[in-house]
Design a protein around this motif. Structure first.
Motif, mmCIF file in Angstrom:
data_model
loop_
_atom_site.group_PDB
_atom_site.id
_atom_site.type_symbol
_atom_site.label_atom_id
_atom_site.label_comp_id
_atom_site.label_asym_id
_atom_site.label_seq_id
_atom_site.Cartn_x
_atom_site.Cartn_y
_atom_site.Cartn_z
ATOM 1 N N GLY A 1 0.926 -1.145 0.191
ATOM 2 C CA GLY A 1 -0.040 0.051 -0.108
ATOM 3 C C GLY A 1 0.726 1.223 -0.137
ATOM 4 O O GLY A 1 0.612 2.249 -0.734
ATOM 5 N N ARG A 2 1.831 1.199 0.512
ATOM 6 C CA ARG A 2 2.839 2.389 0.794
ATOM 7 C C ARG A 2 3.401 2.672 -0.599
ATOM 8 O O ARG A 2 3.549 3.723 -1.064
ATOM 9 N N ARG A 3 3.770 1.609 -1.351
ATOM 10 C CA ARG A 3 4.243 1.666 -2.664
ATOM 11 C C ARG A 3 3.176 2.383 -3.646
ATOM 12 O O ARG A 3 3.580 3.319 -4.614
ATOM 13 N N ILE A 4 2.016 1.945 -3.453
ATOM 14 C CA ILE A 4 0.954 2.554 -4.460
ATOM 15 C C ILE A 4 0.706 4.096 -3.897
ATOM 16 O O ILE A 4 0.412 4.749 -4.756
ATOM 17 N N GLN A 5 0.679 4.342 -2.667
ATOM 18 C CA GLN A 5 0.840 5.672 -2.312
ATOM 19 C C GLN A 5 1.808 6.657 -3.103
ATOM 20 O O GLN A 5 1.526 7.474 -3.242
ATOM 21 N N ASP A 6 3.046 5.995 -2.852
ATOM 22 C CA ASP A 6 4.049 6.741 -3.495
ATOM 23 C C ASP A 6 3.990 6.960 -4.868
ATOM 24 O O ASP A 6 4.210 7.906 -5.591
ATOM 25 N N LEU A 7 3.343 6.061 -5.536
ATOM 26 C CA LEU A 7 3.146 6.132 -7.004
ATOM 27 C C LEU A 7 1.905 6.929 -7.224
ATOM 28 O O LEU A 7 2.254 7.930 -8.317
ATOM 29 N N GLU A 8 1.043 7.122 -6.410
ATOM 30 C CA GLU A 8 0.007 8.277 -6.520
ATOM 31 C C GLU A 8 0.514 9.576 -6.419
ATOM 32 O O GLU A 8 -0.029 10.743 -6.833
ATOM 33 N N ARG A 9 1.449 9.673 -5.436
ATOM 34 C CA ARG A 9 2.302 11.211 -5.240
ATOM 35 C C ARG A 9 3.098 11.471 -6.321
ATOM 36 O O ARG A 9 3.348 12.729 -6.188
ATOM 37 N N PRO B 1 4.689 13.097 -9.107
ATOM 38 C CA PRO B 1 3.953 13.960 -9.977
ATOM 39 C C PRO B 1 4.128 13.556 -11.447
ATOM 40 O O PRO B 1 3.448 14.054 -12.366
ATOM 41 N N THR B 2 4.848 12.569 -11.961
ATOM 42 C CA THR B 2 4.916 12.022 -13.334
ATOM 43 C C THR B 2 3.669 11.275 -13.591
ATOM 44 O O THR B 2 3.503 10.856 -14.676
ATOM 45 N N VAL B 3 3.254 10.529 -12.552
ATOM 46 C CA VAL B 3 2.159 9.588 -12.656
ATOM 47 C C VAL B 3 0.652 9.957 -11.760
ATOM 48 O O VAL B 3 -0.280 9.386 -12.059
ATOM 49 N N SER B 4 0.787 11.271 -11.328
ATOM 50 C CA SER B 4 -0.203 11.677 -10.681
ATOM 51 C C SER B 4 -1.700 11.841 -11.486
ATOM 52 O O SER B 4 -1.638 11.870 -12.591
ATOM 53 N N ARG B 5 -2.820 11.620 -10.754
ATOM 54 C CA ARG B 5 -4.020 11.968 -11.376
ATOM 55 C C ARG B 5 -4.215 13.291 -11.979
ATOM 56 O O ARG B 5 -4.601 13.638 -13.282
ATOM 57 N N SER B 6 -3.862 14.278 -11.373
ATOM 58 C CA SER B 6 -3.801 15.586 -11.735
ATOM 59 C C SER B 6 -3.003 15.954 -13.017
ATOM 60 O O SER B 6 -3.414 16.902 -13.709
ATOM 61 N N SER B 7 -1.971 15.434 -13.222
ATOM 62 C CA SER B 7 -1.305 15.558 -14.536
ATOM 63 C C SER B 7 -1.880 14.782 -15.596
ATOM 64 O O SER B 7 -1.629 14.940 -16.620
ATOM 65 N N GLY B 8 -3.071 13.722 -15.447
ATOM 66 C CA GLY B 8 -3.372 13.220 -16.477
ATOM 67 C C GLY B 8 -2.771 11.901 -17.004
ATOM 68 O O GLY B 8 -3.002 11.348 -18.082
ATOM 69 N N VAL B 9 -1.513 11.581 -16.342
ATOM 70 C CA VAL B 9 -0.902 10.491 -16.893
ATOM 71 C C VAL B 9 -0.734 9.533 -15.865
ATOM 72 O O VAL B 9 0.093 8.623 -15.739
ATOM 73 N N CYS B 10 -2.144 9.147 -15.470
ATOM 74 C CA CYS B 10 -2.156 7.903 -14.470
ATOM 75 C C CYS B 10 -2.342 6.654 -15.304
ATOM 76 O O CYS B 10 -3.006 6.631 -15.945
ATOM 77 N N PHE B 11 -1.278 5.721 -15.118
ATOM 78 C CA PHE B 11 -1.182 4.610 -15.872
ATOM 79 C C PHE B 11 -2.460 3.613 -15.412
ATOM 80 O O PHE B 11 -2.983 2.945 -16.306
#
Length: 71
Positions: free
Chosen positions: A33-41, A43-53
């Motif tokens: 879960g920590r790894r998923i949280q890090d991925l969400e935070r 900036p190259t993958v965040s939802r706000s950037s529109g590049v969420c895999f």
């Protein structure tokens, strides 16, 4: 972001359950879960950037893969 984190996110999207996804990678749910949280935070993958895999809609009781166009 690293390849392992992306694999974790893909597994989470397949399983839609943190515990089962973590088991598939032979780790406990907490570091997974920590790894998923890090991925969400990230900036190259965040939802706000529109590049969420793997766009996930998550709440404390429900998780689902977001439909296309909803990120």
């Amino acid at each position: 972001m690293d390849i392992r984190s992306l694999r974790y996110a893909i597994t989470l999207a397949e399983e839609l359950h943190f515990g089962r996804a973590a088991q598939r990678h032979y780790i406990s749910a907490q570091p997974f879960g920590r790894r998923i949280q890090d991925l969400e935070r990230d900036p190259t993958v965040s939802r706000s950037s529109g590049v969420c895999f793997v766009p996930l809609d998550m709440s404390p009781t429900h998780m689902a893969v977001a439909p296309p166009g909803r990120r």
